[in-house]
Design an enzyme around this catalytic site. Structure first.
Site, PDB file in Angstrom:
ATOM      1  N   LYS A  33       1.623 -10.986  -2.628  1.00 46.92           N
ATOM      2  CA  LYS A  33       0.204 -10.671  -2.851  1.00 46.92           C
ATOM      3  C   LYS A  33      -0.246 -11.025  -4.273  1.00 46.92           C
ATOM      4  O   LYS A  33       0.567 -11.348  -5.141  1.00 46.92           O
ATOM      5  CB  LYS A  33      -0.008  -9.187  -2.560  1.00 46.92           C
ATOM      6  CG  LYS A  33       0.217  -8.816  -1.088  1.00 46.92           C
ATOM      7  CD  LYS A  33      -0.154  -7.367  -0.841  1.00 46.92           C
ATOM      8  CE  LYS A  33      -0.006  -6.997   0.625  1.00 46.92           C
ATOM      9  NZ  LYS A  33      -0.432  -5.604   0.892  1.00 46.92           N
ATOM     10  N   TYR A  47      -6.842  -9.132   8.092  1.00 49.74           N
ATOM     11  CA  TYR A  47      -6.663  -7.670   8.140  1.00 49.74           C
ATOM     12  C   TYR A  47      -7.626  -6.999   9.123  1.00 49.74           C
ATOM     13  O   TYR A  47      -7.944  -5.816   8.966  1.00 49.74           O
ATOM     14  CB  TYR A  47      -6.831  -7.076   6.742  1.00 49.74           C
ATOM     15  CG  TYR A  47      -5.585  -7.179   5.885  1.00 49.74           C
ATOM     16  CD1 TYR A  47      -4.402  -6.555   6.271  1.00 49.74           C
ATOM     17  CD2 TYR A  47      -5.595  -7.888   4.695  1.00 49.74           C
ATOM     18  CE1 TYR A  47      -3.259  -6.637   5.489  1.00 49.74           C
ATOM     19  CE2 TYR A  47      -4.447  -7.962   3.902  1.00 49.74           C
ATOM     20  CZ  TYR A  47      -3.293  -7.337   4.310  1.00 49.74           C
ATOM     21  OH  TYR A  47      -2.143  -7.400   3.538  1.00 49.74           O
ATOM     22  N   ASN A  71       0.491  -3.717  -3.652  1.00 53.35           N
ATOM     23  CA  ASN A  71       1.888  -3.369  -3.368  1.00 53.35           C
ATOM     24  C   ASN A  71       2.781  -4.597  -3.178  1.00 53.35           C
ATOM     25  O   ASN A  71       3.795  -4.545  -2.489  1.00 53.35           O
ATOM     26  CB  ASN A  71       1.973  -2.409  -2.175  1.00 53.35           C
ATOM     27  CG  ASN A  71       1.424  -2.991  -0.894  1.00 53.35           C
ATOM     28  OD1 ASN A  71       0.889  -4.105  -0.905  1.00 53.35           O
ATOM     29  ND2 ASN A  71       1.557  -2.272   0.204  1.00 53.35           N
ATOM     30  N   HIS A 129       3.483  -8.185   1.789  1.00 53.74           N
ATOM     31  CA  HIS A 129       3.111  -7.798   3.151  1.00 53.74           C
ATOM     32  C   HIS A 129       4.193  -8.314   4.090  1.00 53.74           C
ATOM     33  O   HIS A 129       4.785  -9.367   3.850  1.00 53.74           O
ATOM     34  CB  HIS A 129       1.765  -8.411   3.549  1.00 53.74           C
ATOM     35  CG  HIS A 129       1.487  -8.321   5.022  1.00 53.74           C
ATOM     36  ND1 HIS A 129       0.948  -7.196   5.606  1.00 53.74           N
ATOM     37  CD2 HIS A 129       1.718  -9.200   6.039  1.00 53.74           C
ATOM     38  CE1 HIS A 129       0.835  -7.393   6.913  1.00 53.74           C
ATOM     39  NE2 HIS A 129       1.290  -8.598   7.200  1.00 53.74           N
ATOM     40  N   GLU A 157       0.463 -13.463  13.102  1.00 55.70           N
ATOM     41  CA  GLU A 157       0.294 -13.674  11.653  1.00 55.70           C
ATOM     42  C   GLU A 157       0.878 -15.007  11.199  1.00 55.70           C
ATOM     43  O   GLU A 157       0.315 -15.670  10.318  1.00 55.70           O
ATOM     44  CB  GLU A 157       0.932 -12.511  10.882  1.00 55.70           C
ATOM     45  CG  GLU A 157       0.175 -11.204  11.109  1.00 55.70           C
ATOM     46  CD  GLU A 157       0.776 -10.029  10.357  1.00 55.70           C
ATOM     47  OE1 GLU A 157       1.823 -10.186   9.704  1.00 55.70           O
ATOM     48  OE2 GLU A 157       0.176  -8.943  10.414  1.00 55.70           O
TER      49      GLU A 157
HETATM   50  P1  CMP Z   1       0.111  -4.235   4.069  1.00 54.57           P
HETATM   51  O1  CMP Z   1       1.500  -4.088   4.487  1.00 54.57           O
HETATM   52  O2  CMP Z   1      -0.361  -5.592   3.653  1.00 54.57           O
HETATM   53  O3  CMP Z   1      -0.840  -3.725   5.247  1.00 54.57           O
HETATM   54  C1  CMP Z   1      -2.128  -3.238   5.028  1.00 54.57           C
HETATM   55  C2  CMP Z   1      -2.402  -2.981   3.585  1.00 54.57           C
HETATM   56  O4  CMP Z   1      -3.435  -2.062   3.331  1.00 54.57           O
HETATM   57  C3  CMP Z   1      -1.191  -2.339   2.951  1.00 54.57           C
HETATM   58  O5  CMP Z   1      -0.149  -3.246   2.854  1.00 54.57           O
HETATM   59  C4  CMP Z   1      -1.746  -1.843   1.656  1.00 54.57           C
HETATM   60  O6  CMP Z   1      -1.802  -2.855   0.693  1.00 54.57           O
HETATM   61  C5  CMP Z   1      -3.149  -1.485   2.070  1.00 54.57           C
HETATM   62  N1  CMP Z   1      -3.290  -0.022   2.214  1.00 54.57           N
HETATM   63  C6  CMP Z   1      -2.725   0.768   3.098  1.00 54.57           C
HETATM   64  N2  CMP Z   1      -3.103   2.041   2.912  1.00 54.57           N
HETATM   65  C7  CMP Z   1      -3.948   2.047   1.873  1.00 54.57           C
HETATM   66  C8  CMP Z   1      -4.661   3.047   1.183  1.00 54.57           C
HETATM   67  N3  CMP Z   1      -4.599   4.335   1.566  1.00 54.57           N
HETATM   68  N4  CMP Z   1      -5.430   2.673   0.142  1.00 54.57           N
HETATM   69  C9  CMP Z   1      -5.498   1.390  -0.225  1.00 54.57           C
HETATM   70  N5  CMP Z   1      -4.839   0.376   0.388  1.00 54.57           N
HETATM   71  C10 CMP Z   1      -4.055   0.706   1.425  1.00 54.57           C
END
Ligand code: CMP
Length: 181
Positions: free
Chosen positions: A52, A92, A155, A158, A169
């Site tokens: 990311k 998403y 984070n 993904h 995906e």
């Molecule tokens: P990812 O695995 O890419 O799948 C969906 C993404 O949404 C997740 O990682 C996080 O980056 C984001 N996400 C999930 N929960 C939250 C939250 N409570 N607040 C902000 N971002 C979130």
């Protein structure tokens, strides 16, 4: 022990043009498929990985991919791209009703990402294990998110959460001719 090659293929494993696989049995413990070791009770799978914007901004691609490759997952396709808002929203889409959807999409277009396809035995679950929990505060020691993530949103990585979503995906980012084993 007789093992039928078709039994170890997972639905996410695209049989063409990789259908002509070289398979050897060795000590009846594993099978080598195009250089991937696959335990007899494992499925050869592919999963989508995204590095990311927070990871590309901090030049962490090499460090994260070292963790991935050390776990026995092979990177068989890779591209660095900068998503448009339309593409981020489409990727998403399943989260569109979530409170964080808008912020998530804005974050995903805040810088380039690296999309990649990983292949290996039980790749979907294995990659989710080494990524760690979505929120780095809850992630186990040694996981990618524990080591590198900045927040639940930023984070770092993904990974697909199911075989069905992995297929969707991967097809979102890659065509058949862009994936090389
Ligand atoms: P990812 O695995 O890419 O799948 C969906 C993404 O949404 C997740 O990682 C996080 O980056 C984001 N996400 C999930 N929960 C939250 C939250 N409570 N607040 C902000 N971002 C979130």
């Amino acid at each position: 022990m007789a093992v039928c090659i078709k039994d170890i293929f997972h639905p996410t494993f695209n049989r063409t043009p990789d259908a002509h696989l070289i398979c050897h049995m060795s000590q009846k413990r594993f099978i080598i498929i195009k250089n991937s070791f696959v335990g007899l009770n494992m499925a050869l799978e592919r999963t989508l990985s995204i590095l990311k914007p927070d990871a590309t901004r901090r030049h962490l691609n090499g460090k994260i991919n070292t963790v991935i490759e050390n776990a026995g997952l092979h990177i068989i396709a890779q591209k660095r791209i900068h998503l448009t808002m339309e593409q981020a929203e489409r990727f998403y889409f399943v989260h569109k009703e979530r409170s964080f959807f808008k912020e998530l999409c804005e974050y995903m277009i805040s810088g380039p990402i690296v999309a990649q396809v990983l292949q290996g035995g039980n790749a979907i679950q294995k990659y989710r294990q080494i990524m760690g929990a979505t929120n780095p505060e809850n992630a186990a020691e040694g996981t990618i998110r524990k080591m590198f993530a900045e927040s639940i949103e930023a984070n770092s990585v993904h990974g697909s959460d199911s075989a069905e979503n992995a297929a969707i995906e991967i097809a979102f980012f890659f065509s058949q001719i862009e994936i090389f084993v």
